[in-house]
Design an enzyme around this catalytic site. Structure first.
Site, PDB file in Angstrom:
ATOM      1  N   GLU A 183       0.820  -1.213   0.000  1.00 12.72           N
ATOM      2  CA  GLU A 183       0.000   0.000   0.000  1.00 12.72           C
ATOM      3  C   GLU A 183       0.853   1.263   0.000  1.00 12.72           C
ATOM      4  O   GLU A 183       0.378   2.346   0.362  1.00 12.72           O
ATOM      5  CB  GLU A 183      -0.936  -0.005   1.221  1.00 12.72           C
ATOM      6  CG  GLU A 183      -1.969  -1.113   1.185  1.00 12.72           C
ATOM      7  CD  GLU A 183      -2.939  -1.009   2.352  1.00 12.72           C
ATOM      8  OE1 GLU A 183      -2.659  -1.599   3.414  1.00 12.72           O
ATOM      9  OE2 GLU A 183      -3.956  -0.319   2.210  1.00 12.72           O
ATOM     10  N   VAL A 212     -10.197 -15.590  -0.286  1.00 19.03           N
ATOM     11  CA  VAL A 212      -8.864 -15.954   0.196  1.00 19.03           C
ATOM     12  C   VAL A 212      -8.082 -14.657   0.346  1.00 19.03           C
ATOM     13  O   VAL A 212      -8.024 -13.852  -0.589  1.00 19.03           O
ATOM     14  CB  VAL A 212      -8.151 -16.894  -0.799  1.00 19.03           C
ATOM     15  CG1 VAL A 212      -6.716 -17.162  -0.374  1.00 19.03           C
ATOM     16  CG2 VAL A 212      -8.916 -18.203  -0.932  1.00 19.03           C
ATOM     17  N   SER A 268      -6.150  -2.557   1.217  1.00 21.82           N
ATOM     18  CA  SER A 268      -6.431  -2.106  -0.147  1.00 21.82           C
ATOM     19  C   SER A 268      -6.799  -3.258  -1.074  1.00 21.82           C
ATOM     20  O   SER A 268      -6.646  -3.167  -2.286  1.00 21.82           O
ATOM     21  CB  SER A 268      -5.238  -1.329  -0.730  1.00 21.82           C
ATOM     22  OG  SER A 268      -5.086  -0.103  -0.048  1.00 21.82           O
ATOM     23  N   ARG A 319     -25.134 -11.194  -1.510  1.00 22.72           N
ATOM     24  CA  ARG A 319     -24.180 -10.126  -1.730  1.00 22.72           C
ATOM     25  C   ARG A 319     -24.445  -9.010  -0.721  1.00 22.72           C
ATOM     26  O   ARG A 319     -25.556  -8.507  -0.616  1.00 22.72           O
ATOM     27  CB  ARG A 319     -24.330  -9.594  -3.152  1.00 22.72           C
ATOM     28  CG  ARG A 319     -23.138  -8.822  -3.599  1.00 22.72           C
ATOM     29  CD  ARG A 319     -23.450  -8.028  -4.836  1.00 22.72           C
ATOM     30  NE  ARG A 319     -22.477  -6.964  -4.904  1.00 22.72           N
ATOM     31  CZ  ARG A 319     -21.545  -6.900  -5.846  1.00 22.72           C
ATOM     32  NH1 ARG A 319     -21.490  -7.802  -6.778  1.00 22.72           N
ATOM     33  NH2 ARG A 319     -20.671  -5.924  -5.829  1.00 22.72           N
ATOM     34  N   TYR A 336      -9.421   2.506  -6.172  1.00 23.37           N
ATOM     35  CA  TYR A 336      -8.552   3.637  -6.504  1.00 23.37           C
ATOM     36  C   TYR A 336      -8.703   4.193  -7.914  1.00 23.37           C
ATOM     37  O   TYR A 336      -7.959   5.072  -8.312  1.00 23.37           O
ATOM     38  CB  TYR A 336      -7.090   3.282  -6.204  1.00 23.37           C
ATOM     39  CG  TYR A 336      -6.920   2.935  -4.742  1.00 23.37           C
ATOM     40  CD1 TYR A 336      -7.094   3.917  -3.756  1.00 23.37           C
ATOM     41  CD2 TYR A 336      -6.645   1.644  -4.329  1.00 23.37           C
ATOM     42  CE1 TYR A 336      -6.984   3.616  -2.414  1.00 23.37           C
ATOM     43  CE2 TYR A 336      -6.526   1.318  -2.973  1.00 23.37           C
ATOM     44  CZ  TYR A 336      -6.702   2.317  -2.030  1.00 23.37           C
ATOM     45  OH  TYR A 336      -6.598   2.016  -0.704  1.00 23.37           O
ATOM     46  N   ARG A 358     -11.159   2.915  11.203  1.00 25.71           N
ATOM     47  CA  ARG A 358     -12.342   2.794  10.336  1.00 25.71           C
ATOM     48  C   ARG A 358     -12.802   1.348  10.418  1.00 25.71           C
ATOM     49  O   ARG A 358     -12.025   0.436  10.130  1.00 25.71           O
ATOM     50  CB  ARG A 358     -12.017   3.166   8.888  1.00 25.71           C
ATOM     51  CG  ARG A 358     -13.273   3.463   8.038  1.00 25.71           C
ATOM     52  CD  ARG A 358     -12.961   3.480   6.552  1.00 25.71           C
ATOM     53  NE  ARG A 358     -12.683   2.132   6.080  1.00 25.71           N
ATOM     54  CZ  ARG A 358     -11.702   1.824   5.252  1.00 25.71           C
ATOM     55  NH1 ARG A 358     -10.888   2.719   4.777  1.00 25.71           N
ATOM     56  NH2 ARG A 358     -11.529   0.558   4.890  1.00 25.71           N
ATOM     57  N   ASP A 386     -15.242  -1.600   9.248  1.00 21.48           N
ATOM     58  CA  ASP A 386     -15.992  -1.953   8.036  1.00 21.48           C
ATOM     59  C   ASP A 386     -16.960  -3.118   8.295  1.00 21.48           C
ATOM     60  O   ASP A 386     -16.592  -4.094   8.955  1.00 21.48           O
ATOM     61  CB  ASP A 386     -15.032  -2.366   6.916  1.00 21.48           C
ATOM     62  CG  ASP A 386     -14.063  -1.247   6.516  1.00 21.48           C
ATOM     63  OD1 ASP A 386     -14.214  -0.111   7.004  1.00 21.48           O
ATOM     64  OD2 ASP A 386     -13.156  -1.526   5.707  1.00 21.48           O
ATOM     65  N   GLU A 443     -13.803  -5.876   9.189  1.00 22.27           N
ATOM     66  CA  GLU A 443     -12.432  -5.634   9.636  1.00 22.27           C
ATOM     67  C   GLU A 443     -12.301  -4.244  10.236  1.00 22.27           C
ATOM     68  O   GLU A 443     -13.172  -3.390  10.095  1.00 22.27           O
ATOM     69  CB  GLU A 443     -11.451  -5.771   8.463  1.00 22.27           C
ATOM     70  CG  GLU A 443     -11.751  -4.770   7.356  1.00 22.27           C
ATOM     71  CD  GLU A 443     -10.505  -4.337   6.608  1.00 22.27           C
ATOM     72  OE1 GLU A 443      -9.382  -4.701   7.013  1.00 22.27           O
ATOM     73  OE2 GLU A 443     -10.673  -3.609   5.625  1.00 22.27           O
ATOM     74  N   ASN A 476      -9.560  -1.020  10.363  1.00 26.20           N
ATOM     75  CA  ASN A 476      -8.347  -0.419   9.791  1.00 26.20           C
ATOM     76  C   ASN A 476      -7.853   0.670  10.735  1.00 26.20           C
ATOM     77  O   ASN A 476      -8.536   1.671  10.948  1.00 26.20           O
ATOM     78  CB  ASN A 476      -8.649   0.184   8.420  1.00 26.20           C
ATOM     79  CG  ASN A 476      -8.951  -0.891   7.392  1.00 26.20           C
ATOM     80  OD1 ASN A 476      -8.051  -1.567   6.906  1.00 26.20           O
ATOM     81  ND2 ASN A 476     -10.222  -1.074   7.085  1.00 26.20           N
ATOM     82  N   GLY A 504      -7.354   4.849   4.751  1.00 23.44           N
ATOM     83  CA  GLY A 504      -7.042   5.767   3.659  1.00 23.44           C
ATOM     84  C   GLY A 504      -7.392   7.190   4.076  1.00 23.44           C
ATOM     85  O   GLY A 504      -8.417   7.421   4.706  1.00 23.44           O
TER      86      GLY A 504
HETATM   87  P1  ATP Z   1      -8.993  -2.191   3.211  1.00 17.78           P
HETATM   88  O1  ATP Z   1      -8.500  -1.465   1.999  1.00 17.78           O
HETATM   89  O2  ATP Z   1     -10.342  -1.677   3.650  1.00 17.78           O
HETATM   90  O3  ATP Z   1      -8.007  -2.315   4.299  1.00 17.78           O
HETATM   91  P2  ATP Z   1      -8.657  -5.092   2.913  1.00 17.78           P
HETATM   92  O4  ATP Z   1      -7.580  -5.271   1.924  1.00 17.78           O
HETATM   93  O5  ATP Z   1      -8.320  -5.245   4.351  1.00 17.78           O
HETATM   94  O6  ATP Z   1      -9.378  -3.691   2.687  1.00 17.78           O
HETATM   95  P3  ATP Z   1     -11.195  -6.553   3.079  1.00 17.78           P
HETATM   96  O7  ATP Z   1     -11.909  -5.371   3.561  1.00 17.78           O
HETATM   97  O8  ATP Z   1     -11.060  -7.701   4.015  1.00 17.78           O
HETATM   98  O9  ATP Z   1      -9.761  -6.160   2.499  1.00 17.78           O
HETATM   99  O10 ATP Z   1     -11.893  -7.103   1.752  1.00 17.78           O
HETATM  100  C1  ATP Z   1     -11.951  -6.304   0.589  1.00 17.78           C
HETATM  101  C2  ATP Z   1     -13.313  -6.387  -0.057  1.00 17.78           C
HETATM  102  O11 ATP Z   1     -13.586  -7.747  -0.468  1.00 17.78           O
HETATM  103  C3  ATP Z   1     -14.488  -6.036   0.833  1.00 17.78           C
HETATM  104  O12 ATP Z   1     -14.661  -4.650   0.916  1.00 17.78           O
HETATM  105  C4  ATP Z   1     -15.627  -6.766   0.111  1.00 17.78           C
HETATM  106  O13 ATP Z   1     -15.996  -6.078  -1.090  1.00 17.78           O
HETATM  107  C5  ATP Z   1     -14.972  -8.061  -0.301  1.00 17.78           C
HETATM  108  N1  ATP Z   1     -15.084  -9.116   0.730  1.00 17.78           N
HETATM  109  C6  ATP Z   1     -14.086  -9.471   1.561  1.00 17.78           C
HETATM  110  N2  ATP Z   1     -14.447 -10.476   2.375  1.00 17.78           N
HETATM  111  C7  ATP Z   1     -15.736 -10.765   2.062  1.00 17.78           C
HETATM  112  C8  ATP Z   1     -16.668 -11.719   2.571  1.00 17.78           C
HETATM  113  N3  ATP Z   1     -16.338 -12.588   3.524  1.00 17.78           N
HETATM  114  N4  ATP Z   1     -17.923 -11.733   2.013  1.00 17.78           N
HETATM  115  C9  ATP Z   1     -18.254 -10.863   1.026  1.00 17.78           C
HETATM  116  N5  ATP Z   1     -17.400  -9.938   0.506  1.00 17.78           N
HETATM  117  C10 ATP Z   1     -16.151  -9.891   1.007  1.00 17.78           C
HETATM  118 MG    MG Z   2      -8.244  -3.688   5.793  1.00 11.29          MG
HETATM  119 MG    MG Z   3     -11.671  -3.322   3.924  1.00 17.19          MG
HETATM  120 MG    MG Z   4      -6.639  -1.064   5.308  1.00 16.05          MG
END
Ligand code: ATP
Ligand code: MG
Ligand code: MG
Ligand code: MG
Length: 339
Positions: A15, A167, A174, A210, A245, A284, A286, A300, A302, A306
């Site tokens: 990131e 996964v 991000s 969804r 982004y 933040r 989510d 999650e 954060n 951002g």
């Molecule tokens: P961030 O940029 O907020 O730190 P991140 O890389 O930590 O994001 P996540 O927030 O875990 O990633 O997942 C990214 C996106 O993938 C979510 O915003 C959602 O759109 C989708 N997603 C992730 N896990 C799931 C799930 N278990 N069920 C449905 N959608 C999911």
């Molecule tokens: Mg995150």
């Molecule tokens: Mg996220």
């Molecule tokens: Mg993050």
């Protein structure tokens, strides 16, 4: 007297570029009558770049090689009143930089070692939040590189969660390295990608339908407050890097158009999570909201979200009555509070 602030940006994670974008906005917004700000960009190799290279990196988004080793620079960070580590992902948002600054005795914006480390790791976060009774998606324990689980055992874990599933590298952001896997045939490739970025990988069941995606901003130390709830809508399989982004791909709705009861639940859960994870300063939080069932699942937390002027976190706090420049000022004040 003006407070001397060291603004750290860039960093070694996937990131890096996102951090530079956030840092440009923060740098421009810290009021000059109150703060004397020195930006330092950390290159992808983990070197702290000198002033001219730092400015070049902030302008162009490209960090040069060179610079000093982190430990050489940490000592010179002593001349500052506080550090604003606007770093996302591992080696920045995960407790490493926070540990260094704690050792050096310099106050900094955001969560400390524990809150940062636990919130960065999606497996640890889920374990702590589960023990606090916070609803989440079903997930499988990280498969750790070196544990030598057989591919069959992993396939069984995945099958038990059901497809499609997600996964993810346990420690990233991000959406870097995240795959939505629609069947067993795609599993190996998704695991390979996630393991190329982290030694810990999490498998997550998808929500029953969804989900809608809600986010809440939390601000404070011992008496944190929750912002109004925001929502992100987009036209993509999931909220991936490109959607996050690329200008115009996602739309932010503040406040989210959800029943008042759902918004209240989200804000309450956000504060509960903030406390359970020992966060400080800001976070933040989510959520996934499954409209059909009314389920609200915490996705999650954060700890350094951002932070451009158009990012969700500052926009949420703006809706709570705090301008971007008031927000960054408040964050420095919170860093200087005893905690
Ligand atoms: P961030 O940029 O907020 O730190 P991140 O890389 O930590 O994001 P996540 O927030 O875990 O990633 O997942 C990214 C996106 O993938 C979510 O915003 C959602 O759109 C989708 N997603 C992730 N896990 C799931 C799930 N278990 N069920 C449905 N959608 C999911
Ligand atoms: Mg995150
Ligand atoms: Mg996220
Ligand atoms: Mg993050």
């Amino acid at each position: 007297m003006k407070k001397r602030i060291l603004l750290l940006a860039g960093g070694q994670s996937g990131e890096h570029e996102v951090s530079l974008m956030s840092a440009r906005s923060v740098l421009a917004a810290l009021p000059v009558d109150q703060f004397d700000v020195t930006p330092v960009v950390i290159s992808k190799e983990g070197r702290w770049l000198p002033p001219t290279q730092t400015l070049h990196a902030l302008e162009t988004g490209e960090a040069a090689t060179g610079g000093d080793l982190v430990l050489h620079r940490a000592a010179s960070a002593e001349g500052y009143d506080a550090v604003f580590p606007i770093l996302h992902g591992p080696m920045g948002e995960d407790g490493t930089v926070q540990g260094l600054l704690t050792l050096a005795g310099i106050p900094f914006v955001g969560s400390g070692v524990l809150g940062s480390a636990v919130s960065m790791d999606k497996v640890m976060t889920k374990q702590v939040l589960a023990s606090a009774g916070i609803p989440q998606v079903r997930w499988a324990l990280a498969i750790r590189r070196g544990w030598q689980q057989t591919p069959d055992a992993v396939r069984e874990q995945a099958a038990a969660l059901g497809y499609p599933l997600f996964v993810k590298p346990a420690n990233l952001g991000s959406s870097v390295g995240i795959s939505k896997v629609s069947g067993p045939g795609e599993l190996d490739q998704a695991l390979e990608l996630a393991f190329s970025l982290d030694r810990r990988v999490i498998l997550e069941a998808m929500t029953s339908h969804r989900p809608r995606e809600l986010e809440v901003g939390v601000l404070g130390n011992d008496a944190p407050v929750a912002s109004p709830v925001g929502e992100l809508s987009f036209d993509a399989e999931f909220y991936d890097y490109e959607t996050k982004y690329t200008e115009g791909r996602a739309t932010m709705h503040i406040p989210a158009l959800v029943p008042a009861e759902v918004a209240a639940r989200a804000r309450d859960l956000a504060l509960q999570a903030f406390r359970a994870l020992d966060c400080a300063g800001l976070a933040r939080v989510d959520f996934f909201y499954v409209e059909a069932t009314g389920e609200l699942l915490l996705n999650e937390v954060n700890t350094m979200p951002g932070f451009t002027t158009t990012s969700m976190y500052p926009k949420l706090l703006e809706a709570a009555g705090l301008s971007y420049s008031d927000l960054v000022t408040r964050l420095v004040e919170l860093a200087l509070e005893q905690r």
